[in-house]
Design an enzyme around this catalytic site. Structure first.
Site, PDB file in Angstrom:
ATOM      1  N   SER A   1       2.387  31.944  42.140  1.00  0.00           N
ATOM      2  CA  SER A   1       2.296  30.495  42.214  1.00  0.00           C
ATOM      3  C   SER A   1       1.067  30.000  41.442  1.00  0.00           C
ATOM      4  O   SER A   1       0.963  30.257  40.240  1.00  0.00           O
ATOM      5  CB  SER A   1       2.277  30.073  43.689  1.00  0.00           C
ATOM      6  OG  SER A   1       2.678  28.745  43.850  1.00  0.00           O
TER       7      SER A   1
ATOM      8  N   ASP B   1      13.841  28.389  42.498  1.00  0.00           N
ATOM      9  CA  ASP B   1      12.498  28.225  43.076  1.00  0.00           C
ATOM     10  C   ASP B   1      12.153  26.738  43.127  1.00  0.00           C
ATOM     11  O   ASP B   1      12.102  26.070  42.099  1.00  0.00           O
ATOM     12  CB  ASP B   1      11.476  28.963  42.202  1.00  0.00           C
ATOM     13  CG  ASP B   1      10.100  29.061  42.833  1.00  0.00           C
ATOM     14  OD1 ASP B   1       9.699  28.127  43.566  1.00  0.00           O
ATOM     15  OD2 ASP B   1       9.407  30.062  42.586  1.00  0.00           O
TER      16      ASP B   1
ATOM     17  N   HIS C   1      10.957  30.935  46.692  1.00  0.00           N
ATOM     18  CA  HIS C   1       9.739  30.922  45.883  1.00  0.00           C
ATOM     19  C   HIS C   1       9.315  32.347  45.564  1.00  0.00           C
ATOM     20  O   HIS C   1       9.131  33.163  46.472  1.00  0.00           O
ATOM     21  CB  HIS C   1       8.647  30.191  46.662  1.00  0.00           C
ATOM     22  CG  HIS C   1       7.388  29.962  45.904  1.00  0.00           C
ATOM     23  ND1 HIS C   1       7.363  29.664  44.562  1.00  0.00           N
ATOM     24  CD2 HIS C   1       6.074  29.977  46.299  1.00  0.00           C
ATOM     25  CE1 HIS C   1       6.102  29.504  44.170  1.00  0.00           C
ATOM     26  NE2 HIS C   1       5.319  29.707  45.202  1.00  0.00           N
TER      27      HIS C   1
END
Length: 508
Positions: A226, A449, A477
């Site tokens: 991320s 995602d 994710h």
């Protein structure tokens, strides 16, 4: 999503694990680490930092080693004081040691120290762990490192869960939300010991090079998720010749302006809502009936209703549309949480906000009224320094996109931007990265995602001169250790043997 948190870069939860193999590859050598700090090419003014010896101590019930790295507060002026960066080490378990593997779980603001301490067994499979010292660290501004501090629990409750006066969109509502944003920004300036100008992704990337050097590694091996992909990409662009084996999972695109980052995420989460309602189907516990569009319309009606009449919770808080949306978003990171979302929505429809409030609390790292980390404060500090203020035209473009492509989410997505009240001007730029001459960099994107949309992974892999795109077809994710053996095999082969796919890889 709070009324005063307009820039929505969502944090990453812990990931699950699995592993296997891949052919057709090339080799990236990984030099063996030295036992002494790597000070090659270091300037005299940085030598006291790069040459420091770490004082490792056994910690966390003697399962790990912990140490503190001293870094310049201001990398542009290393003589202007220092700050601390906390690190934790899980030693390589067996076999030929490749070196250190630094890990960042995302955020910005999530503790990498806690990530390694709490999830080391799930973080990397045994065949990777035996070759690496797995290193978690709290980036500057976060957790156990020299940390941003803004306000107490009551102040954070007001910032994250407070409901502005008046009706959404009215002058009274805007003024009330703006005042709360200003109070929070002022508190951050007052309580952060002058750190705010130095809390940026670029500064944290330079800290990573320092960590690499004091660990005795000549190149950086790195696994970032991320926001951790933005951190890794920035490192690669700053130090391309020092890139070792780098994996960027759930990739962000460093060239996208802040307003469009928020817009892409809103659209991504609404797509995930569609997937959730399609999966919900005619299940007995599905809170709504009919087609996916019918269910989305029912959810839109619920958001509108609680926006007008917030639902009281047992602890005295009230759940309005912003908190309801935060709780929904929190469950959309993984299809494994969809059962919780079905229950939470059904409960709110019946006047009980307990489950959705618990989901929002998990997102904000709030337990029994206590914030167990400074993730909200660090998140805000990083974003306000990393993202230049967008023009009014670009902000309107972002809002128009969300209104057109995420109509259920749109009314509650963009609130007052706390960064407009931030006491320090941003230093970040939004531009492509290339990392010329770097070793292969694996970039992982998941087609469904919501938090880091797949198009960002495609873009980042294309920007990087040595980028290799690995696509996981699915929801949720991030892609590594999510049960897709094709992805896991490719990553494990690269980390263990240095073998990377010779071309982009699609994993169904």
């Amino acid at each position: 999503m709070s009324a005063v948190r307009a820039r929505a870069l969502a944090a990453l939860g812990l990931v699950a694990v699995l592993a296997t193999t891949l052919s057709a590859c090339f080799f990236a050598p990984a030099p063996m680490p030295s036992s002494s700090p790597d000070v090659s090419g270091v300037s005299a003014e940085l030598l006291p930092y790069y040459g420091q010896q770490l004082d490792w101590q056994r910690c966390e019930n003697d399962r790990f080693d912990c140490a503190t790295v001293t870094a310049p507060r201001d990398w542009a002026d290393p003589s202007a004081g220092a700050l601390d960066v906390a690190i934790i080490r899980q030693r390589a378990t067996a076999g030929e040691r490749v070196g250190s593997l630094l890990v960042n779980p995302g955020g910005p603001g999530v503790s990498g120290y806690d990530f390694v301490r709490d999830a080391s067994a799930q973080l990397v499979p045994p065949d990777v762990a035996q070759h690496y010292d797995v290193i978690g660290f709290d980036p500057r501004g976060v957790g156990r490192s020299s940390a941003v501090s803004c306000t107490d629990a009551a102040g954070l409750d007001a910032f994250l869960y407070g409901i502005p006066d008046g009706t959404r969109g009215s002058a009274q509502w805007d003024e009330s939300a703006s005042q709360e944003a200003e109070r929070f920004a002022d508190a951050c300036e007052a309580n952060s010991d002058g750190l705010l100008p130095y809390i940026s992704t670029a500064d944290a990337a330079r800290d990573m090079d320092l960590i690499r050097a004091v660990l005795g590694d000549t190149t950086l091996n790195y696994l970032g998720y991320s926001w951790g992909t933005a951190l890794g990409a920035r490192y690669a662009d700053l130090f391309p010749q020092r890139v070792g084996r780098m994996v960027l999972d759930g990739a962000m695109d460093p060239s996208v302006p802040g307003s469009l980052v928020g817009a892409e995420q809103a659209i991504g989460f609404e797509k995930s809502l569609r997937a959730f309602f399609a999966d919900c189907g005619d299940r007995e516990d599905c809170p709504y009936a009919g087609s996916v569009d019918d269910k989305l319309a029912d959810l839109g009606a619920l958001l509108s209703r609680v926006d007008r009449r917030p639902v009281p919770a047992e602890d005295g808080r009230r759940v309005g549309a912003d908190t309801l949306l935060t709780g929904i978003v929190s469950t959309l990171y993984s299809p494994g949480s969809w059962v919780l979302l079905r229950q939470a929505l059904a409960d709110v429809e019946n006047g009980d906000p307990t489950t959705i409030l618990a989901s929002a609390d998990a997102y904000n790292e709030r337990i029994d009224g206590v914030y167990v980390s400074n993730s909200t404060e660090a998140f805000t500090a990083y974003n306000c320094m990393d993202y230049p203020q967008d023009s009014a035209e670009l902000q309107q473009q972002a809002q128009d996109r969300v209104a057109a492509e995420a109509p259920v989410t749109a009314p509650y997505w963009f609130g007052v931007d706390v960064c407009a009240s931030w006491p320090v001007p941003p230093t970040g730029v939004r531009a492509p990265v290339s990392a010329p001459g770097a070793a292969p960099i694996l970039v992982i994107g998941t087609t469904g995602d919501p938090a880091t949309p797949y198009v960002w992974a495609q873009s980042l892999a294309a920007q990087l001169e040595s980028g290799v795109l690995i696509t996981r077809v699915g929801e949720g994710h991030t892609g590594y250790n999510q049960g897709n053996t094709c992805v896991d095999d490719a990553v494990d082969a690269y980390l263990v043997d240095g073998t990377a796919p010779t071309s982009d890889l699609r994993c169904g």
